[in-house]
Design a protein around this motif. Structure first.
Motif, PDB file in Angstrom:
ATOM      1  N   PRO A  16       0.826  -1.284   0.141  1.00 57.29           N
ATOM      2  CA  PRO A  16      -0.026   0.012  -0.077  1.00 57.29           C
ATOM      3  C   PRO A  16       0.964   1.400  -0.262  1.00 57.29           C
ATOM      4  CG  PRO A  16      -0.527  -1.512   1.788  1.00 57.29           C
ATOM      5  CD  PRO A  16       0.643  -1.922   1.073  1.00 57.29           C
ATOM      6  N   GLY A  17       0.122   2.346  -0.628  1.00 56.44           N
ATOM      7  CA  GLY A  17       1.214   3.587  -0.540  1.00 56.44           C
ATOM      8  C   GLY A  17       0.512   4.421   0.266  1.00 56.44           C
ATOM      9  N   HIS A  18      -0.718   4.407   0.950  1.00 56.99           N
ATOM     10  CA  HIS A  18      -1.152   5.329   1.754  1.00 56.99           C
ATOM     11  C   HIS A  18      -0.688   5.280   3.228  1.00 56.99           C
ATOM     12  CE1 HIS A  18      -4.368   7.734   3.956  1.00 56.99           C
ATOM     13  NE2 HIS A  18      -4.938   8.009   2.673  1.00 56.99           N
ATOM     14  N   GLU A  19      -0.345   6.577   3.875  1.00 57.15           N
ATOM     15  CA  GLU A  19       0.188   6.393   5.090  1.00 57.15           C
ATOM     16  C   GLU A  19      -0.609   5.822   6.118  1.00 57.15           C
ATOM     17  OE1 GLU A  19       0.280  10.282   6.786  1.00 57.15           O
ATOM     18  OE2 GLU A  19      -1.872  10.794   6.255  1.00 57.15           O
ATOM     19  N   ARG A  20      -1.787   5.723   6.101  1.00 60.47           N
ATOM     20  CA  ARG A  20      -2.723   4.792   6.924  1.00 60.47           C
ATOM     21  C   ARG A  20      -2.252   3.334   6.989  1.00 60.47           C
ATOM     22  NH1 ARG A  20      -8.804   5.562   6.406  1.00 60.47           N
ATOM     23  NH2 ARG A  20      -8.131   5.469   4.218  1.00 60.47           N
ATOM     24  N   PHE A  21      -1.739   2.827   5.915  1.00 62.38           N
ATOM     25  CA  PHE A  21      -1.544   1.453   5.753  1.00 62.38           C
ATOM     26  C   PHE A  21       0.148   1.200   5.876  1.00 62.38           C
ATOM     27  CE2 PHE A  21      -5.507   2.329   3.350  1.00 62.38           C
ATOM     28  CZ  PHE A  21      -6.447   1.830   4.053  1.00 62.38           C
ATOM     29  N   LEU A  22       0.838   2.074   6.784  1.00 61.90           N
ATOM     30  CA  LEU A  22       2.131   1.946   6.492  1.00 61.90           C
ATOM     31  C   LEU A  22       2.746   0.701   7.207  1.00 61.90           C
ATOM     32  CD1 LEU A  22       4.724   3.234   5.888  1.00 61.90           C
ATOM     33  CD2 LEU A  22       4.841   4.632   7.886  1.00 61.90           C
ATOM     34  N   PRO A  23       2.039   0.278   8.286  1.00 64.59           N
ATOM     35  CA  PRO A  23       2.542  -0.902   8.761  1.00 64.59           C
ATOM     36  C   PRO A  23       2.515  -2.070   7.700  1.00 64.59           C
ATOM     37  CG  PRO A  23       1.283   0.167  10.366  1.00 64.59           C
ATOM     38  CD  PRO A  23       1.155   0.850   9.152  1.00 64.59           C
ATOM     39  N   ASN A  24       1.456  -2.199   6.965  1.00 57.34           N
ATOM     40  CA  ASN A  24       1.220  -3.120   5.676  1.00 57.34           C
ATOM     41  C   ASN A  24       2.614  -3.014   4.941  1.00 57.34           C
ATOM     42  OD1 ASN A  24      -0.950  -4.194   7.365  1.00 57.34           O
ATOM     43  ND2 ASN A  24      -2.450  -3.154   5.735  1.00 57.34           N
ATOM     44  N   THR A  82      20.660   4.767   9.681  1.00 59.91           N
ATOM     45  CA  THR A  82      20.038   5.886   8.965  1.00 59.91           C
ATOM     46  C   THR A  82      18.931   6.649   9.988  1.00 59.91           C
ATOM     47  OG1 THR A  82      17.881   4.593   8.240  1.00 59.91           O
ATOM     48  CG2 THR A  82      19.942   4.508   6.869  1.00 59.91           C
ATOM     49  N   GLY A  83      18.616   7.839   9.618  1.00 59.01           N
ATOM     50  CA  GLY A  83      17.799   8.686  10.084  1.00 59.01           C
ATOM     51  C   GLY A  83      18.162   9.557  11.187  1.00 59.01           C
ATOM     52  N   ALA A  84      17.391   9.924  12.264  1.00 59.29           N
ATOM     53  CA  ALA A  84      17.787  10.560  13.436  1.00 59.29           C
ATOM     54  C   ALA A  84      18.770   9.895  14.328  1.00 59.29           C
ATOM     55  CB  ALA A  84      16.255  11.117  14.108  1.00 59.29           C
ATOM     56  N   ALA A  85      19.425  10.892  14.878  1.00 55.97           N
ATOM     57  CA  ALA A  85      20.383  10.412  15.920  1.00 55.97           C
ATOM     58  C   ALA A  85      19.606   9.662  17.078  1.00 55.97           C
ATOM     59  CB  ALA A  85      21.320  11.553  16.689  1.00 55.97           C
ATOM     60  N   LEU A  86      20.235   8.813  17.796  1.00 51.32           N
ATOM     61  CA  LEU A  86      19.307   7.985  18.738  1.00 51.32           C
ATOM     62  C   LEU A  86      19.106   8.805  19.885  1.00 51.32           C
ATOM     63  CD1 LEU A  86      20.993   4.438  18.403  1.00 51.32           C
ATOM     64  CD2 LEU A  86      18.831   5.130  17.313  1.00 51.32           C
ATOM     65  N   GLY A  87      19.903   9.749  20.166  1.00 53.94           N
ATOM     66  CA  GLY A  87      19.556  10.550  21.260  1.00 53.94           C
ATOM     67  C   GLY A  87      18.096  11.543  21.047  1.00 53.94           C
ATOM     68  N   THR A  88      17.641  11.733  19.982  1.00 50.45           N
ATOM     69  CA  THR A  88      16.605  12.432  19.644  1.00 50.45           C
ATOM     70  C   THR A  88      15.228  11.769  19.621  1.00 50.45           C
ATOM     71  OG1 THR A  88      16.889  12.635  17.389  1.00 50.45           O
ATOM     72  CG2 THR A  88      18.107  14.183  18.594  1.00 50.45           C
ATOM     73  N   VAL A  89      15.156  10.290  19.565  1.00 45.17           N
ATOM     74  CA  VAL A  89      14.046   9.597  19.212  1.00 45.17           C
ATOM     75  C   VAL A  89      13.463   9.083  20.413  1.00 45.17           C
ATOM     76  CG1 VAL A  89      15.123   8.623  17.291  1.00 45.17           C
ATOM     77  CG2 VAL A  89      15.277   7.514  19.353  1.00 45.17           C
ATOM     78  N   PRO A  90      12.139   9.000  20.550  1.00 48.75           N
ATOM     79  CA  PRO A  90      11.394   8.741  21.793  1.00 48.75           C
ATOM     80  C   PRO A  90      11.641   7.373  22.421  1.00 48.75           C
ATOM     81  CG  PRO A  90       9.945   8.476  19.799  1.00 48.75           C
ATOM     82  CD  PRO A  90      11.187   9.216  19.416  1.00 48.75           C
ATOM     83  N   GLU A  91      11.420   7.227  23.526  1.00 51.89           N
ATOM     84  CA  GLU A  91      12.037   6.129  24.382  1.00 51.89           C
ATOM     85  C   GLU A  91      11.096   5.017  23.930  1.00 51.89           C
ATOM     86  OE1 GLU A  91      11.972   4.160  28.818  1.00 51.89           O
ATOM     87  OE2 GLU A  91      12.378   6.129  28.703  1.00 51.89           O
ATOM     88  N   GLN A  92       9.704   4.942  23.645  1.00 52.61           N
ATOM     89  CA  GLN A  92       8.739   4.041  23.368  1.00 52.61           C
ATOM     90  C   GLN A  92       8.795   4.225  21.980  1.00 52.61           C
ATOM     91  OE1 GLN A  92       7.615   2.034  25.550  1.00 52.61           O
ATOM     92  NE2 GLN A  92       8.633   2.980  27.079  1.00 52.61           N
ATOM     93  N   LEU A  93       8.869   2.938  21.101  1.00 50.03           N
ATOM     94  CA  LEU A  93       9.059   3.190  19.672  1.00 50.03           C
ATOM     95  C   LEU A  93       8.073   1.713  18.941  1.00 50.03           C
ATOM     96  CD1 LEU A  93      12.821   3.243  19.372  1.00 50.03           C
ATOM     97  CD2 LEU A  93      11.302   5.176  18.666  1.00 50.03           C
ATOM     98  N   MET A  94       8.132   1.772  17.966  1.00 48.40           N
ATOM     99  CA  MET A  94       7.546   0.739  17.323  1.00 48.40           C
ATOM    100  C   MET A  94       8.639   0.040  16.158  1.00 48.40           C
ATOM    101  SD  MET A  94       4.471  -0.307  17.766  1.00 48.40           S
ATOM    102  CE  MET A  94       4.232  -1.646  16.277  1.00 48.40           C
ATOM    103  N   VAL A  95       8.832  -1.194  16.329  1.00 51.56           N
ATOM    104  CA  VAL A  95      10.215  -1.562  15.746  1.00 51.56           C
ATOM    105  C   VAL A  95       9.614  -2.539  14.587  1.00 51.56           C
ATOM    106  CG1 VAL A  95      12.081  -3.268  15.686  1.00 51.56           C
ATOM    107  CG2 VAL A  95      11.909  -1.475  17.485  1.00 51.56           C
ATOM    108  N   HIS A  96      10.105  -2.481  13.592  1.00 53.01           N
ATOM    109  CA  HIS A  96       9.770  -3.448  12.401  1.00 53.01           C
ATOM    110  C   HIS A  96      11.085  -4.152  11.818  1.00 53.01           C
ATOM    111  CE1 HIS A  96       5.588  -1.366  11.540  1.00 53.01           C
ATOM    112  NE2 HIS A  96       6.407  -0.342  12.141  1.00 53.01           N
ATOM    113  N   VAL A  97      10.495  -5.504  11.692  1.00 55.13           N
ATOM    114  CA  VAL A  97      11.625  -6.154  10.974  1.00 55.13           C
ATOM    115  C   VAL A  97      10.873  -7.349  10.448  1.00 55.13           C
ATOM    116  CG1 VAL A  97      12.139  -7.526  13.344  1.00 55.13           C
ATOM    117  CG2 VAL A  97      13.835  -7.838  11.456  1.00 55.13           C
ATOM    118  N   GLY A  98      11.492  -7.762   9.013  1.00 52.95           N
ATOM    119  CA  GLY A  98      10.825  -8.776   8.484  1.00 52.95           C
ATOM    120  C   GLY A  98       9.079  -8.531   8.286  1.00 52.95           C
ATOM    121  N   THR A  99       8.337  -9.205   8.811  1.00 46.60           N
ATOM    122  CA  THR A  99       6.969  -8.732   8.545  1.00 46.60           C
ATOM    123  C   THR A  99       6.436  -8.242  10.071  1.00 46.60           C
ATOM    124  OG1 THR A  99       6.132 -11.124   9.125  1.00 46.60           O
ATOM    125  CG2 THR A  99       6.466 -10.274   6.604  1.00 46.60           C
ATOM    126  N   ALA A 100       7.306  -8.354  10.947  1.00 50.10           N
ATOM    127  CA  ALA A 100       6.837  -8.209  12.423  1.00 50.10           C
ATOM    128  C   ALA A 100       7.071  -6.815  12.759  1.00 50.10           C
ATOM    129  CB  ALA A 100       7.727  -8.882  13.323  1.00 50.10           C
TER     130      ALA A 100
END
Length: 598
Positions: free
Chosen positions: A60-68, A278-296
């Motif tokens: 999917p290309g729509h932002e609402r379906f980004l996890p998919n 890649t992306g933001a320095a880890l010091g600037t990201v929130p403590e609680q995150l969503m992690v994606h790897v494979g299909t998980a």
């Protein structure tokens, strides 16, 4: 087979392009076809002019379906990045670009679609813009092909370019361990549970015994059947889209993000030490995150060490190894924050003050591409580790690091081996000084003292120390049968018994020689005496001498006849005969008589 995932902004023609290339409808749901909007992953396949078979995972290309979307991109080795020539680069193009970079996808091509709506100048502008936007990803040098799925313009060139891209993709290991990230699970009447996914390592074969991992739970399953691109298969090698019919699990127990793995070959990782890729320095990201790897996709908590290194605590464990790439997402804004590289899937606990700073320094020095250095670091931290465990952790280097000693299946760090050797030598010397009558340190005590993970390591450690082993005891070399302060008394007793083998000393004799229970026991361990009962000792050769005389008697014989033949007392004769009976050298016939067993 090759697997290619699409990427790009919503309504830029990804599904239309896949449909034009394969002749198959990738949108699986009626709702998708009704709305003209891809909601979930779609699948299609075709064969190129070279004969290469390629399967497409349409996202999917729509932002609402980004996890998919991320579930489709996660296991994909190749990406087809789509940008509409009439609209150009858009907001979801950013998200998909960031996802491609975070996941480390470095093979693919760029397709400019809907060129039938624009002129050459616009195609050039969008092509240049896309090149710029992708310059910090693995697609910076990817070929750009302009097409129109409506009138077919550029489709032959696209197929040719795709063929060239796939020819350059390094083949995955077909003989490696299996890890299949599940993206669908559904029941089939008469067959049971079927799961599908992109096979990226290892080979699946009908009849294989695998593990289905769903969070904390691991279920043994058997592969009943396989399909690849709609056709039955006896086995499937990577990379490929595969449907697996499983025995041993209900469909309700399987979900997207589960994995099929080779048993006992993957680390169940819930705590990870990672480095920003890649992306933001880890010091600037929130403590609680969503992690994606494979299909998980799962919640995780980040503990920052510095801007480049951190520890991730996943909500549930996953089969991960060093070198895997994870995507971090802000659960509130759905924004892709960046990517991290797994450096350690089984990191040490951090308890003491300063542990985090020391761990950060260790991670900063770690080169994930230097397999020998990684193996050395793993062995150094653990002291000793099996080769199998190293492979589970993702350290499968052919060469042995210079600071590692190989003992059977174990890799032992030189520093640890030296510490074991020094500790064992000191313990044996201290025991000798504290208790000269001790014959040595028992093997069990030595294993416990050194904290050896496997008793098989002890023999090599003993050999390296120069210590001696005798009768299961470790002792100083050159001691032989020496009994320290009791040596003179034992030697005197041996001399008396050599002259009169069956004249066992009385209690007063032993007391006069200062020989108590400990001294006699030490002499027996050293093979110098034989104790028939407490306080009753003979030479170890006494039973054989007795048998020689007893064999000359008329059979059967009595205890009195035996006592007279051996010129001894009943105090000695009865225990000696019981000793011979117990070993099967003599046999009781009745309450009075015995005979020699011939």
């Amino acid at each position: 087979m090759f697997v290619v995932a699409t990427a790009g902004h919503v309504d830029h023609g990804k599904s239309t392009l896949v449909r034009a290339l394969t002749g198959m409808e990738p949108d699986r749901w009626a709702e998708e076809r009704r709305r003209g909007l891809t909601i979930d992953l779609g699948f299609a396949w075709t064969t190129l002019a070279s004969g290469r078979q390629v399967a497409f995972v349409d996202v999917p290309g729509h932002e609402r379906f980004l996890p998919n979307t991320l579930a489709g991109l996660g296991p994909a080795p190749v990406v087809c990045f789509v940008v509409a020539a009439d609209e150009g680069w858009r907001s979801q193009s950013d998200d998909h670009r960031d996802a491609v970079a975070a996941l480390g996808i470095s093979h693919g091509l760029v397709v400019l679609t809907r060129i039938d709506r624009v002129g050459e100048h616009r195609i050039g502008e969008v092509s240049a813009q896309t090149r710029t936007e992708l310059s910090q990803t693995g697609l910076q040098d990817a070929p750009v092909v302009a097409v129109s799925a409506v009138d077919g313009t550029g489709l032959p060139e696209l197929r040719s370019a795709l063929d060239d891209v796939l020819a350059a993709v390094p083949p995955p290991r077909a003989d490696g361990r299996v890890r299949l990230w599940v993206d669908r699970a559904f029941p089939v009447s008469g067959a049971g549970t079927v799961v599908t996914g992109t096979l990226t390592s290892g080979t699946l074969t009908r009849g294989d015994h695998l593990e289905l991992r769903t969070g904390e739970r691991s279920t043994p399953v058997v592969v009943r059947g396989l399909q690849c691109c709609g056709e039955p298969a006896a086995s499937v090698a990577p990379a490929a889209r595969v449907a697996v019919n499983l025995r041993g699990v209900a469909v309700d127990d399987v979900h997207r993000g589960a994995t099929l793995t080779t048993p006992d070959t993957w680390c169940s990782a819930g705590i990870l030490d990672v480095r920003r890729s890649t992306g933001a320095a880890l010091g600037t990201v929130p403590e609680q995150l969503m992690v994606h790897v494979g299909t998980a996709a799962m919640p995780a908590r980040l503990r920052r060490f510095d801007d480049e290194h951190a520890r991730l605590a996943l909500e549930r464990p996953l089969p991960l190894v060093a070198g895997d790439r994870l995507l971090l997402r802000d659960p509130g804004s759905r924004r892709v924050l960046g990517g991290v590289l797994v450096l350690d899937a089984d990191p040490p606990a951090l308890h003491r003050r300063g542990d985090a700073a020391r761990r950060s320094a260790a991670l900063a020095d770690l080169d994930p591409d230097d397999h020998i250095a990684r193996a050395s670091a793993e062995v150094a931290r653990r002291g000793a580790v099996t080769r199998k465990r190293l492979r589970v952790l993702g350290c499968d280097c052919a060469a042995v690091p210079a600071d590692v000693r190989v003992i059977g299946e174990w890799w032992v760090h030189a520093r640890t081996h030296d510490a074991w050797r020094e500790r064992l030598q000191a313990a044996v010397r201290e025991l000798r000084q504290r208790d000269p009558l001790a014959a040595g340190l028992s093997r069990g005590a030595a294993v416990d003292l050194l904290g050896l993970p496997d008793p098989v390591l002890l023999d090599e450690v003993v050999r390296s120390t120069g210590l001696a082993q005798r009768n299961g005891l470790i002792q100083l070399p050159g001691l032989g049968d020496d009994l320290g302060p009791a040596e003179a008394a034992i030697a005197e007793l041996e001399s008396r018994l050599a002259a009169h083998p069956f004249h066992a000393p009385e209690a007063d004799d032993l007391a006069a020689l200062h020989l108590g229970t400990r001294e006699l026991a030490a002499a027996e361990r050293a093979g110098r005496l034989l104790r028939l009962r407490d306080g009753l000792v003979l030479l170890p050769s006494a039973p054989a001498l007795a048998m020689r005389e007893l064999a000359r008697l008329d059979q059967p014989f009595t205890a009195s006849q035996a006592r007279q033949a051996l010129v001894t007392t009943r105090r000695v004769m009865i225990p000696l005969l019981e000793y011979l009976d117990a070993r099967g050298w003599t046999r009781r016939i009745d309450a009075v008589q015995r005979e020699v067993v011939r």
